[in-house]
Design a protein around this motif. Sequence first.
Motif, short mmCIF file in Angstrom:
data_model
loop_
_atom_site.label_atom_id
_atom_site.label_comp_id
_atom_site.label_asym_id
_atom_site.label_seq_id
_atom_site.Cartn_x
_atom_site.Cartn_y
_atom_site.Cartn_z
N GLY A 109 0.58 -1.33 -0.23
CA GLY A 109 0.36 0.42 -0.02
C GLY A 109 0.84 1.19 0.06
O GLY A 109 0.36 2.09 0.49
N ILE A 110 2.13 1.24 -0.59
CA ILE A 110 2.82 2.67 -0.27
C ILE A 110 3.16 3.52 -1.74
O ILE A 110 2.83 2.97 -2.60
N HIS A 111 1.43 4.54 -2.00
CA HIS A 111 1.17 4.67 -2.77
C HIS A 111 2.41 5.78 -3.40
O HIS A 111 3.10 6.27 -2.83
N THR A 112 2.52 5.60 -4.63
CA THR A 112 2.94 6.54 -5.77
C THR A 112 4.39 5.62 -5.57
O THR A 112 5.12 5.78 -7.14
N LYS A 113 4.52 4.63 -5.00
CA LYS A 113 6.39 3.81 -5.65
C LYS A 113 5.88 2.41 -4.68
O LYS A 113 6.72 1.95 -3.76
N ALA A 114 4.56 1.69 -4.80
CA ALA A 114 4.31 0.78 -4.47
C ALA A 114 4.97 -0.51 -4.75
O ALA A 114 5.86 -0.59 -5.88
N ARG A 115 5.39 -1.08 -4.59
CA ARG A 115 5.77 -2.55 -4.69
C ARG A 115 4.96 -3.74 -5.16
O ARG A 115 4.03 -4.17 -4.14
N ILE A 116 5.05 -4.19 -5.95
CA ILE A 116 4.49 -5.71 -6.17
C ILE A 116 4.26 -7.18 -5.06
O ILE A 116 6.17 -6.83 -5.07
N ALA A 117 3.39 -7.62 -4.45
CA ALA A 117 3.54 -8.42 -3.84
C ALA A 117 2.99 -9.68 -4.60
O ALA A 117 3.89 -11.28 -4.78
#
Length: 405
Positions: free
Chosen positions: A106-114
């Motif tokens: 949920g890190i908006h603007t630089k989310a990591r693919i889970a």
Amino acid sequence: MAVIVQKYGGTSVGNPERIKNVARRVLATQQKGNKVVVVVSAMSGETDSLIKLAKEVHPEPNEREMDVLLATGEQTTIALLAMALHALGAKAVSLTGAQAGIVTDGIHTKARIANVTPKRIHELLDEGNIVIVAGFQGTTPEGHITTLGRGGSDLSAVAIAAAVKADVCQIYTDVDGVYTADPRIVPNASKLEEISYDEMLELAALGSKVMQARSVEFAKKFSVVFEVRSSFNNNPGTTVKEETSKMEDVVIRGVAVDKNQAKVTIAGVPDKPGIAAKIFKAIADANINIDVIVQNVSEKGFTDISFTVAANEAAKSAKVLQPIVKEIGAREARSTPDIAKLSVVGIGMRSHPGIAAKIFEMLAANGINIDMISTSEIKISVIIGLKDADKATRAIHDAFGLARS
Ligand code: ADP
Ligand code: ASP
Ligand code: MG
């Protein structure tokens, strides 16, 4: 039947004609007997326009809402490309990141693919469709739209290629491949036939925007071999893959320059244990990535600590540091724009000394002052003034004999 993932960047889908060009290329690939998944970026300039628009409404837009906004850029292109393919008589379906099964944190603007669950992609491919996926976006498990950081469509493509176990992953852009330097800055740069993940990762992380750094990291982790090539011709591109022994013969693979940097300095920091930890924990908690760090020699118990961040995070960094400055009794935190990071990258550097000396000599010969220095096993970076960046890049590129012969 081979599964091919092709990604087309912003310039390649920059206007209706170019979208039609991409449609023809994609269809031709399918007609050769392949299953094709296409990942597209927003039309060139679109993401920047959306950011500008947001800032006209709020100087520091909420990051969740920013993602809702930015995701529309790619959503426009997937629909247009599907329509262009329909016009050619092809079967094609567009999917947003969420519909394609791309789940992120949920890190908006630089989310990591889970994870990526490509069930729908497979079903649509099996029905004979060309599947078009919006790059740069995903969804949290709770259903919030996220984006993957600037240039993030590269990551979407590599992640989908890994998830569908693609036979081929091609990144189509507006240059013929990866060059020894940005050909826009160094016109005589040479195209590389191949490059290792580690070198590509360093070049990308150090400012060569031809690939998003995180996408290369992902490709390395999941052994996705990919090729960077042009959407405007059929020239062979550059293959990015695990290093081979032959690659070590080349000392310097390329030169990168990052002009979107800022230096943050915390002045008058009391020189005692735990202070640096406090500063950098605050920065990390704000999800700001830092790069080169320098701590000056302390004088009368006080020192200066400087580090570099992406220019667009300088204001946020200064804000985060205000309470820390008070807490630790430092004098001030200030940020300096107008800097650039120039880096030289090559795995052969491990076994060849003298590279740093040569860089410093070249810069001195050109009257360019070095502000900060940082090195790793396969790269050397210097922070210099922004005004000197292009000149220095060309000088260093030439000095290492990288120019096209
Ligand atoms: P796309 O929109 O297709 O993702 P980008 O603009 O993100 O394309 O990346 C392509 C650009 O990267 C090129 O136009 C070029 O100016 C720049 N670039 C920077 N460094 C390099 C390099 N070493 N090799 C090739 N291109 C580079
Ligand atoms: N449209 C996004 C950007 O401009 C993602 C991408 O192009 O890869 O950063
Ligand atoms: Mg890009």
